[in-house]
Design an enzyme around this catalytic site. Structure first.
Site, PDB file in Angstrom:
ATOM      1  N   HIS A 306       0.854  -1.188   0.000  1.00 31.43           N
ATOM      2  CA  HIS A 306       0.000   0.000   0.000  1.00 31.43           C
ATOM      3  C   HIS A 306       0.882   1.226   0.000  1.00 31.43           C
ATOM      4  CE1 HIS A 306      -3.153   2.829   1.095  1.00 31.43           C
ATOM      5  NE2 HIS A 306      -3.992   1.899   0.674  1.00 31.43           N
ATOM      6  N   ASP A 363      -7.958  -5.506   0.076  1.00 31.07           N
ATOM      7  CA  ASP A 363      -8.448  -6.341  -1.019  1.00 31.07           C
ATOM      8  C   ASP A 363      -8.074  -7.808  -0.883  1.00 31.07           C
ATOM      9  OD1 ASP A 363      -9.668  -4.317  -2.488  1.00 31.07           O
ATOM     10  OD2 ASP A 363      -7.718  -3.603  -3.139  1.00 31.07           O
TER      11      ASP A 363
END
Ligand code: ACO
Length: 436
Positions: A306, A363
């Site tokens: 991320h 996700d």
């Protein structure tokens, strides 16, 4: 940090004001730098650029903290509903009972699409990706409510916001039905937000879908966890479009397009494709992890890493628990979940991932929940878009409510040809090779 920052360029010193946020985040305000020095700052990918001041969402990527309007995501996931969280994001406070009732009623009143919009669905081929349909239809909605499109009127904004939150779910379900050649199912006013979405997706004309509370709660939690995430790619896009004073629907449609990409919202779909490929090839995940670490391979461990979190994504922690709970209560055993858990364990103990601070993101497990609910893979990013809508709307509102707001217009460092002159066509030689 009270003193101005000092910058030396070619031996000349410039003073730049500093800014400190409510949680102690520090920044240097470079907005006067070009006027003072003729220099701009260059930050490709914006990893070190604050594009705005915002009071909506706080993230501490190092400590794995996410708060909407100051409230930790863990508390909202446990105690709130998606509709209440949407209100909190847009209006800045948790609603009273009366405010919540009015907001819910407004979502119900606005849940039906204009009947003529149904014909637009006919124009899409069955193979159309639902994200393409979603962005087109959100943009098309603005044509049906031209009187609502003023940007600075709060009553009109309230109706637009309710309409968008409510109708994104209706459009999403209709696009799914269309892609399967199924008749459209209209929303039921008595159902709550997430129940209604499941009903429009899965009911038959003569047989209502059985709403299981654990399924409704799991999907509602997914919506809450996706509801905002400060200045990510799609939200920055929404703010960029809003800054030109484009209407809310146009700005949100642009957000959908930005979200579609596999490095952003499309990652949840990519995670399931990756896990399916691993499963079908008989790998337990270790071969894939080796390929993801190999710089010669284009593979990445999807659902890992991320830009902001250099620690475990707090949403991933919550979603992993929701995933375990849902699969247990539905009595589902999914081999993809086993592979995902094994891959997570391997990656978290592997120097490559540890050194780069790559942890599971939201996700990594959300796709497994959606599979268990029966949501097809191509709809995963659409689910993300439904969840993210309140975040886009609150960011849009922050831009248009700010009297000092200016059009977003970054600069660049030009690295192209110096001035040269036009060559007549007969005197040119081919310099560009076209791929066939
Ligand atoms: N698998 C393998 N290596 C990775 C991964 C990954 N998932 N993510 C990053 N890396 C490596 C890069 O190759 C790079 O290595 P290097 O320093 O040796 O060159 C290093 O880690 C830094 O990566 P960047 O691409 O510079 O990180 P950036 O902040 O630009 O990208 C992103 C973040 C796009 C999320 C990236 O981690 C990624 O592609 N992850 C997979 C896709 C994904 O899950 N996206 C969802 C994000 S969350 C969301 O949008 C809701």
């Amino acid at each position: 940090m009270k003193k101005p920052a000092k910058l030396d360029i070619d031996g000349k010193e410039y003073e730049l004001p500093t800014v400190v946020g409510t949680e102690g985040e520090k920044g240097v305000d470079v907005s006067s730098l070009r006027a003072q020095s003729q220099c701009i700052t260059l930050d490709e990918g914006y990893a070190n650029t604050g594009s705005c001041k915002s009071a909506i969402t706080y993230i501490d990527g190092e400590r794995g903290i996410l708060r909407y309007r100051g409230i930790p995501i863990e508390e909202l996931a446990e105690k709130s509903s998606f509709v209440e969280t949407a209100y909190l994001l847009i209006y800045g406070e948790l609603p009273t009972r009366a405010q919540f009732r009015d907001f819910s009623n407004s979502l119900t009143e606005n849940e039906n699409l204009h009947e003529d919009m149904k014909y637009h669905f006919e124009g899409f081929p069955y193979t159309a990706h639902p994200m393409a349909i979603l962005s087109s239809m959100i943009n098309a909605s603005s044509c049906f409510y031209p009187g609502l499109m003023g940007t600075r009127d709060s009553q009109r904004f309230d109706v637009q916001a309710s309409r968008l939150i409510s109708q994104v779910r209706t459009i999403a379900a209709f696009s799914y039905r269309k892609s399967r050649g199924l008749p459209i199912i209209y929303p039921k006013p008595l159902y709550k937000y997430t129940e209604n979405f499941l009903h429009m997706m899965f009911s038959d004309v003569y047989l209502d879908y059985e709403l299981k509370p654990e399924v409704v709660r799991a999907l509602d939690t997914i919506f809450i966890l996706h509801a905002d995430h400060e200045q990510n790619c799609s939200t920055s896009t929404v703010r960029m479009v809003a800054s030109s004073q484009a209407n809310l629907f146009a700005s949100a449609a642009a957000g959908v397009c930005a979200l579609w990409g596999p490095l952003h919202g499309g990652a949840n779909q990519a995670v399931i494709s990756m896990l399916e490929d691993i499963h079908e090839s008989g790998d337990d995940g270790s071969r894939f992890i080796a390929a993801a670490k190999d710089k010669k391979s284009s593979k990445r461990l999807m659902g890992f890493g991320h830009r902001v979190y250099k620690n475990y994504d707090p949403r991933a922690r919550i979603i992993k628990k929701v995933c375990d709970r849902l699969l247990n209560s539905l009595n589902i055993s999914d081999p993809l979940l086993d592979i995902a858990k094994k891959m997570e364990e391997t990656a978290l103990n592997d120097d490559y991932f540890v050194e780069r601070k790559l942890y599971p993101n939201v996700d990594f497990y959300s796709g497994i929940i959606m599979r268990a609910i029966g949501i097809p893979t191509e709809m995963f990013t659409v689910i993300f878009a439904i969840g993210r809508m309140p975040g886009w709307i609150s960011n849009y509102k922050e831009v248009v409510d700010n009297p000092r707001s200016r059009i977003y217009r970054p600069r660049q460092i030009y690295v192209g040809e110096k001035e040269r002159h036009y060559v007549p066509v007969d005197e040119r030689t081919a310099k560009v090779k076209k791929s066939r």
